[in-house]
Design an enzyme around this catalytic site. Structure first.
Site, PDB file in Angstrom:
ATOM      1  CG  ASP A 155      38.981  42.771  45.938  1.00  0.00           C
ATOM      2  OD1 ASP A 155      39.628  41.836  45.428  1.00  0.00           O
ATOM      3  OD2 ASP A 155      39.166  43.168  47.105  1.00  0.00           O
TER       4      ASP A 155
ATOM      5  CG  ASP B 217      40.149  37.631  47.389  1.00  0.00           C
ATOM      6  OD1 ASP B 217      41.363  37.538  47.625  1.00  0.00           O
ATOM      7  OD2 ASP B 217      39.553  38.716  47.240  1.00  0.00           O
TER       8      ASP B 217
END
Length: 199
Positions: A158, A172
């Protein structure tokens, strides 16, 4: 005689038979013929969107790991938006880090369901929505399988870090956008097969 020929001969004449039975069948064939190619085009759109989302996510993660990991975060919009590389063993936005394997299984199941649903797909908006879901699921599943600490337990990369919000990635984002679009389509009564219903 003419009257008798008219009564007796009418069912056997080609015009009568064609007008009563064959014409509707021909019209139905004309209406049904475009459906299969159209369905194939929708499936092609689904996989094209999925491939684009997957490659974009994969490329961004490779760049982040190579250039940003173990370095100071990069400020994009002051401290409101930064790029900061982290490894996330949980679900989207960092939730549930103790259930990595379960999230891996769920992602794999989502991919299988979308692949099966694609066979009866005739809606362009649904093709785009499912393509986003598929691309995002594949992106994070790739991390689960191939990244440390091990197969099916890998931590997802991330890097998008808004202020006062969880850090996430492009996969995401694709999943969230696809989910929102599916909710909108469902509220509007549009099914994946292209039919529209009103409750």
């Amino acid at each position: 005689m003419a009257e008798a020929e008219r009564i007796i001969g009418t069912p056997d004449t080609p015009d009568a038979a064609g007008g009563g039975q064959e014409r509707p069948d021909a019209e139905q064939e004309q209406e049904q013929a475009p459906e299969r190619p159209r369905g194939k085009r929708r499936v092609a759109v689904l996989f094209a969107v999925a491939l684009f989302a997957y490659l974009l996510d994969l490329g961004s993660k490779m760049l982040v790991v190579a250039k940003l990991e173990h370095h100071e975060p990069i400020e994009i919009i002051g401290d409101w938006l930064r790029f900061a590389a982290i490894r996330n063993a949980g679900a989207a936005f960092g939730f549930g880090e103790a259930f990595t394997i379960i999230f891996t299984v769920i992602a794999a199941a989502v991919i299988v369901v979308i692949a099966r649903l694609a066979r009866k797909l005739h809606s362009l908006p649904w093709a785009i929505a499912l393509g986003l879901l598929l691309g995002g699921a594949l992106g994070n599943l790739t991390d689960r399988i191939f990244r440390a600490p091990g197969v099916f337990e890998g931590a997802v990369v991330d890097f998008i870090a808004p202020k006062h919000f969880a850090v996430f990635n492009l996969a995401d984002s694709a999943i969230v956008c696809g989910g929102i679009l599916i909710v909108i389509l469902s509220f509007r009564g549009l099914d994946p097969d292209g039919t529209v219903h009103k409750d």
